[in-house]
Design a protein around this motif. Structure first.
Motif, PDB file in Angstrom:
ATOM      1  N   ILE A  77      27.532  -4.946   2.986  1.00 25.21           N
ATOM      2  CA  ILE A  77      27.266  -3.521   3.201  1.00 25.21           C
ATOM      3  C   ILE A  77      26.278  -3.062   2.134  1.00 25.21           C
ATOM      4  CG2 ILE A  77      28.311  -1.221   3.356  1.00 25.21           C
ATOM      5  CD1 ILE A  77      30.965  -2.725   4.054  1.00 25.21           C
ATOM      6  N   GLY A  78      25.012  -3.230   2.448  1.00 27.21           N
ATOM      7  CA  GLY A  78      23.965  -2.886   1.504  1.00 27.21           C
ATOM      8  C   GLY A  78      22.623  -2.864   2.207  1.00 27.21           C
ATOM      9  N   VAL A  79      21.557  -2.658   1.442  1.00 30.63           N
ATOM     10  CA  VAL A  79      20.200  -2.602   1.982  1.00 30.63           C
ATOM     11  C   VAL A  79      19.321  -3.490   1.105  1.00 30.63           C
ATOM     12  CG1 VAL A  79      18.234  -1.117   2.543  1.00 30.63           C
ATOM     13  CG2 VAL A  79      20.570  -0.234   2.762  1.00 30.63           C
ATOM     14  N   ILE A  80      18.483  -4.295   1.743  1.00 35.44           N
ATOM     15  CA  ILE A  80      17.651  -5.229   0.985  1.00 35.44           C
ATOM     16  C   ILE A  80      16.207  -5.156   1.475  1.00 35.44           C
ATOM     17  CG2 ILE A  80      18.138  -7.147   2.573  1.00 35.44           C
ATOM     18  CD1 ILE A  80      18.012  -9.036   0.146  1.00 35.44           C
ATOM     19  N   SER A  81      15.284  -5.333   0.543  1.00 33.08           N
ATOM     20  CA  SER A  81      13.865  -5.434   0.871  1.00 33.08           C
ATOM     21  C   SER A  81      13.296  -6.586   0.061  1.00 33.08           C
ATOM     22  CB  SER A  81      13.138  -4.130   0.528  1.00 33.08           C
ATOM     23  OG  SER A  81      11.751  -4.259   0.734  1.00 33.08           O
ATOM     24  N   ALA A  82      12.630  -7.518   0.732  1.00 35.05           N
ATOM     25  CA  ALA A  82      12.082  -8.687   0.043  1.00 35.05           C
ATOM     26  C   ALA A  82      10.622  -8.872   0.431  1.00 35.05           C
ATOM     27  CB  ALA A  82      12.887  -9.935   0.404  1.00 35.05           C
ATOM     28  N   SER A  83       9.814  -9.253  -0.540  1.00 36.40           N
ATOM     29  CA  SER A  83       8.396  -9.501  -0.264  1.00 36.40           C
ATOM     30  C   SER A  83       7.856 -10.462  -1.319  1.00 36.40           C
ATOM     31  CB  SER A  83       7.614  -8.179  -0.276  1.00 36.40           C
ATOM     32  OG  SER A  83       7.649  -7.598  -1.565  1.00 36.40           O
ATOM     33  N   PHE A  84       6.542 -10.706  -1.285  1.00 37.92           N
ATOM     34  CA  PHE A  84       5.898 -11.587  -2.238  1.00 37.92           C
ATOM     35  C   PHE A  84       4.721 -10.855  -2.874  1.00 37.92           C
ATOM     36  CE2 PHE A  84       7.847 -14.280   0.945  1.00 37.92           C
ATOM     37  CZ  PHE A  84       8.504 -15.240   0.177  1.00 37.92           C
ATOM     38  N   GLY A  85       4.331 -11.317  -4.064  1.00 33.29           N
ATOM     39  CA  GLY A  85       3.139 -10.782  -4.718  1.00 33.29           C
ATOM     40  C   GLY A  85       2.062 -11.850  -4.766  1.00 33.29           C
ATOM     41  N   PHE A  86       0.881 -11.558  -4.223  1.00 36.54           N
ATOM     42  CA  PHE A  86      -0.175 -12.558  -4.106  1.00 36.54           C
ATOM     43  C   PHE A  86      -1.399 -12.247  -4.972  1.00 36.54           C
ATOM     44  CE2 PHE A  86       2.073 -12.574   0.006  1.00 36.54           C
ATOM     45  CZ  PHE A  86       2.445 -13.905   0.079  1.00 36.54           C
ATOM     46  N   GLN A  87      -1.303 -11.264  -5.872  1.00 41.89           N
ATOM     47  CA  GLN A  87      -2.501 -10.843  -6.585  1.00 41.89           C
ATOM     48  C   GLN A  87      -3.094 -11.965  -7.432  1.00 41.89           C
ATOM     49  OE1 GLN A  87       0.516  -9.608  -7.125  1.00 41.89           O
ATOM     50  NE2 GLN A  87       1.009  -9.758  -9.310  1.00 41.89           N
ATOM     51  N   ASP A  88      -2.263 -12.808  -8.080  1.00 39.19           N
ATOM     52  CA  ASP A  88      -2.789 -13.905  -8.898  1.00 39.19           C
ATOM     53  C   ASP A  88      -3.380 -15.004  -8.028  1.00 39.19           C
ATOM     54  OD1 ASP A  88      -2.011 -12.588 -11.207  1.00 39.19           O
ATOM     55  OD2 ASP A  88      -0.042 -13.584 -11.284  1.00 39.19           O
ATOM     56  N   ALA A  89      -2.752 -15.240  -6.870  1.00 38.48           N
ATOM     57  CA  ALA A  89      -3.234 -16.300  -5.981  1.00 38.48           C
ATOM     58  C   ALA A  89      -4.632 -15.983  -5.463  1.00 38.48           C
ATOM     59  CB  ALA A  89      -2.268 -16.482  -4.816  1.00 38.48           C
ATOM     60  N   ILE A  90      -4.848 -14.742  -5.020  1.00 37.07           N
ATOM     61  CA  ILE A  90      -6.171 -14.432  -4.473  1.00 37.07           C
ATOM     62  C   ILE A  90      -7.225 -14.381  -5.577  1.00 37.07           C
ATOM     63  CG2 ILE A  90      -5.214 -13.216  -2.479  1.00 37.07           C
ATOM     64  CD1 ILE A  90      -6.003 -10.584  -3.768  1.00 37.07           C
ATOM     65  N   ALA A  91      -6.791 -14.051  -6.808  1.00 35.19           N
ATOM     66  CA  ALA A  91      -7.737 -14.058  -7.930  1.00 35.19           C
ATOM     67  C   ALA A  91      -8.212 -15.486  -8.211  1.00 35.19           C
ATOM     68  CB  ALA A  91      -7.086 -13.448  -9.170  1.00 35.19           C
ATOM     69  N   ARG A  92      -7.275 -16.453  -8.169  1.00 28.89           N
ATOM     70  CA  ARG A  92      -7.646 -17.855  -8.403  1.00 28.89           C
ATOM     71  C   ARG A  92      -8.553 -18.386  -7.304  1.00 28.89           C
ATOM     72  NH1 ARG A  92      -2.259 -18.310 -10.394  1.00 28.89           N
ATOM     73  NH2 ARG A  92      -1.521 -19.043  -8.359  1.00 28.89           N
ATOM     74  N   LEU A  93      -8.383 -17.868  -6.105  1.00 29.63           N
ATOM     75  CA  LEU A  93      -9.210 -18.305  -4.980  1.00 29.63           C
ATOM     76  C   LEU A  93     -10.553 -17.584  -4.939  1.00 29.63           C
ATOM     77  CD1 LEU A  93      -6.472 -18.407  -2.175  1.00 29.63           C
ATOM     78  CD2 LEU A  93      -7.615 -20.377  -3.227  1.00 29.63           C
ATOM     79  N   GLY A  94     -10.710 -16.599  -5.805  1.00 27.77           N
ATOM     80  CA  GLY A  94     -11.954 -15.852  -5.822  1.00 27.77           C
ATOM     81  C   GLY A  94     -12.076 -14.868  -4.681  1.00 27.77           C
ATOM     82  N   VAL A  95     -10.931 -14.401  -4.175  1.00 29.05           N
ATOM     83  CA  VAL A  95     -10.921 -13.448  -3.064  1.00 29.05           C
ATOM     84  C   VAL A  95     -10.838 -12.045  -3.626  1.00 29.05           C
ATOM     85  CG1 VAL A  95      -9.679 -12.666  -1.006  1.00 29.05           C
ATOM     86  CG2 VAL A  95      -9.817 -15.110  -1.533  1.00 29.05           C
ATOM     87  N   GLU A  96     -11.691 -11.164  -3.135  1.00 29.97           N
ATOM     88  CA  GLU A  96     -11.676  -9.764  -3.562  1.00 29.97           C
ATOM     89  C   GLU A  96     -10.953  -8.930  -2.514  1.00 29.97           C
ATOM     90  OE1 GLU A  96     -14.752  -6.061  -4.544  1.00 29.97           O
ATOM     91  OE2 GLU A  96     -15.517  -8.040  -3.937  1.00 29.97           O
ATOM     92  N   ARG A  97      -9.938  -8.222  -2.948  1.00 26.65           N
ATOM     93  CA  ARG A  97      -9.157  -7.361  -2.047  1.00 26.65           C
ATOM     94  C   ARG A  97      -9.829  -6.002  -1.948  1.00 26.65           C
ATOM     95  NH1 ARG A  97      -5.520  -6.645   2.091  1.00 26.65           N
ATOM     96  NH2 ARG A  97      -3.865  -5.171   1.590  1.00 26.65           N
ATOM     97  N   ARG A  98     -10.130  -5.554  -0.731  1.00 21.29           N
ATOM     98  CA  ARG A  98     -10.775  -4.255  -0.527  1.00 21.29           C
ATOM     99  C   ARG A  98      -9.872  -3.374   0.327  1.00 21.29           C
ATOM    100  NH1 ARG A  98     -16.901  -6.439   0.896  1.00 21.29           N
ATOM    101  NH2 ARG A  98     -17.345  -7.284  -1.192  1.00 21.29           N
ATOM    102  N   VAL A  99      -9.366  -2.304  -0.269  1.00 25.01           N
ATOM    103  CA  VAL A  99      -8.488  -1.363   0.422  1.00 25.01           C
ATOM    104  C   VAL A  99      -9.010   0.038   0.193  1.00 25.01           C
ATOM    105  CG1 VAL A  99      -6.146  -0.457   0.631  1.00 25.01           C
ATOM    106  CG2 VAL A  99      -6.492  -2.871   0.105  1.00 25.01           C
ATOM    107  N   HIS A 100      -9.197   0.795   1.275  1.00 25.95           N
ATOM    108  CA  HIS A 100      -9.678   2.165   1.178  1.00 25.95           C
ATOM    109  C   HIS A 100      -8.655   3.068   1.860  1.00 25.95           C
ATOM    110  CE1 HIS A 100     -13.491   0.369  -0.016  1.00 25.95           C
ATOM    111  NE2 HIS A 100     -13.375  -0.435   1.046  1.00 25.95           N
ATOM    112  N   THR A 101      -8.182   4.073   1.150  1.00 21.75           N
ATOM    113  CA  THR A 101      -7.135   4.930   1.690  1.00 21.75           C
ATOM    114  C   THR A 101      -7.495   6.402   1.534  1.00 21.75           C
ATOM    115  OG1 THR A 101      -5.880   5.181  -0.377  1.00 21.75           O
ATOM    116  CG2 THR A 101      -5.398   3.239   0.972  1.00 21.75           C
ATOM    117  N   ALA A 102      -6.907   7.230   2.373  1.00 23.98           N
ATOM    118  CA  ALA A 102      -6.909   8.683   2.202  1.00 23.98           C
ATOM    119  C   ALA A 102      -5.467   9.039   1.860  1.00 23.98           C
ATOM    120  CB  ALA A 102      -7.354   9.386   3.479  1.00 23.98           C
ATOM    121  N   GLY A 103      -5.223   9.273   0.592  1.00 24.99           N
ATOM    122  CA  GLY A 103      -3.861   9.445   0.101  1.00 24.99           C
ATOM    123  C   GLY A 103      -3.631   8.437  -0.998  1.00 24.99           C
ATOM    124  N   SER A 104      -3.369   8.914  -2.207  1.00 25.19           N
ATOM    125  CA  SER A 104      -3.332   8.034  -3.376  1.00 25.19           C
ATOM    126  C   SER A 104      -2.223   6.995  -3.327  1.00 25.19           C
ATOM    127  CB  SER A 104      -3.205   8.876  -4.653  1.00 25.19           C
ATOM    128  OG  SER A 104      -1.996   9.630  -4.626  1.00 25.19           O
TER     129      SER A 104
END
Length: 293
Positions: free
Chosen positions: A129-156
């Motif tokens: 009887i609970g609530v769970i949220s699970a995910s992964f963090g990939f920021q270091d992996a894409i940095a090592r691969l030389g991938v640039e993440r581009r995100v554009h939002t309206a709303g901070s």
């Protein structure tokens, strides 16, 4: 005298009605709750609603049995399905008994609580009887691969909890607040359905997300007793009790997202369906594995 003659004419019909065996509708609630993609359908109110309606509607039905085997999933769909069960039980005035197979955990236990009575096997897994949220963090992996993440939002805060960016404390705080709100709603539902069968001294431990064996869940008040569906209901309603098992089984084409599609985009639809199905299978496997299954 005419009245007596009329009654005698009806007697054979009444005798046949009285001699009919009890009928129990059986609704399987098996699998992860919520959307998993076209290849692996999860439980949703749209999918099981018609089955529930068909289970409760016939006047000849004595009771409705729910066969629950679910590790949980969507809180919203858990609440919607459970609400539909209670609405139909009230509308048609029929008792509802839940029989737990391997697991009734998290959202699966939410569904089981929609029944008037919960029966388990000694080795079932019950609770969580609970609530769970699970995910992964990939920021270091894409940095090592030389991938640039581009995100554009309206709303901070629109990119809140983006797995390709470092985790932010304020994002986690916001997510935690949502989880606590959902958890409080889950607890209120369990208390409303289980009542004083839950001992106050056990409640803090029961409601913190732990899960238990079926045998232990009976001791804790999470379930009402042990029992297998056919044996239990035939002991209750008689050896002649009959079972109407309702099921849903759409064709493979519909699960692939190909129903009615034969044009140039059909192959693309199939590939997209397969990809969604694989992702859904991984997510489903992760939910089941939490309970050693």
């Amino acid at each position: 005298m005419p009245y007596l003659a009329t009654m005698s004419w009806y007697d054979p019909i009444l005798d046949r009605v009285r001699s009919r065996p009890p009928i129990v509708s059986v609704v399987p609630l098996r699998g992860v709750i919520g959307s998993l993609g076209p290849l692996r359908r999860g439980l949703s109110v749209d999918a099981v609603g018609p089955l529930l309606q068909a289970a409760f509607r016939p006047r000849s039905v004595t009771a409705v049995a729910l066969v629950v085997n679910s590790p949980g999933g969507s809180p919203a769909q858990s609440e919607l399905i459970a609400g539909r069960i209670r609405d139909l039980a009230a509308e048609y005035d029929k008792p509802v008994i839940a029989f737990v197979e391997d697991v009734a955990a998290s959202g699966g236990y939410w569904l089981a609580c929609a029944a008037d009575e919960i029966r388990v096997t000694p080795t079932s897994i019950v609770g969580s009887i609970g609530v769970i949220s699970a995910s992964f963090g990939f920021q270091d992996a894409i940095a090592r691969l030389g991938v640039e993440r581009r995100v554009h939002t309206a709303g901070s805060r629109k990119s809140l909890l983006d797995p390709f960016r470092p985790e932010q404390a304020e994002d986690v705080e916001h997510l935690t607040a949502i989880q606590q709100e959902m958890h409080a709603r889950f607890i209120a539902w369990v208390r409303s359905r289980r009542g004083d069968r839950l001992k106050p001294e056990d409640e803090p431990e029961l409601l913190e997300g732990k899960f238990w064996t079926g045998a232990r869940s009976v001791e804790l008040g999470l379930a009402d007793g042990e029992g297998e569906l056919r044996r239990t209901l035939r002991e209750r309603y008689g050896a002649r009790t009959r079972f109407r098992v309702l099921s849903r089984s759409p064709g493979l084409a519909r699960r692939l997202g190909l129903a009615g599609a034969d044009g140039p985009g059909a192959a693309d639809g199939a590939l997209a369906g397969l990809a969604d199905g694989l992702i859904g299978a991984v997510e489903e496997r992760a939910l089941w594995s939490r309970f050693g299954l």
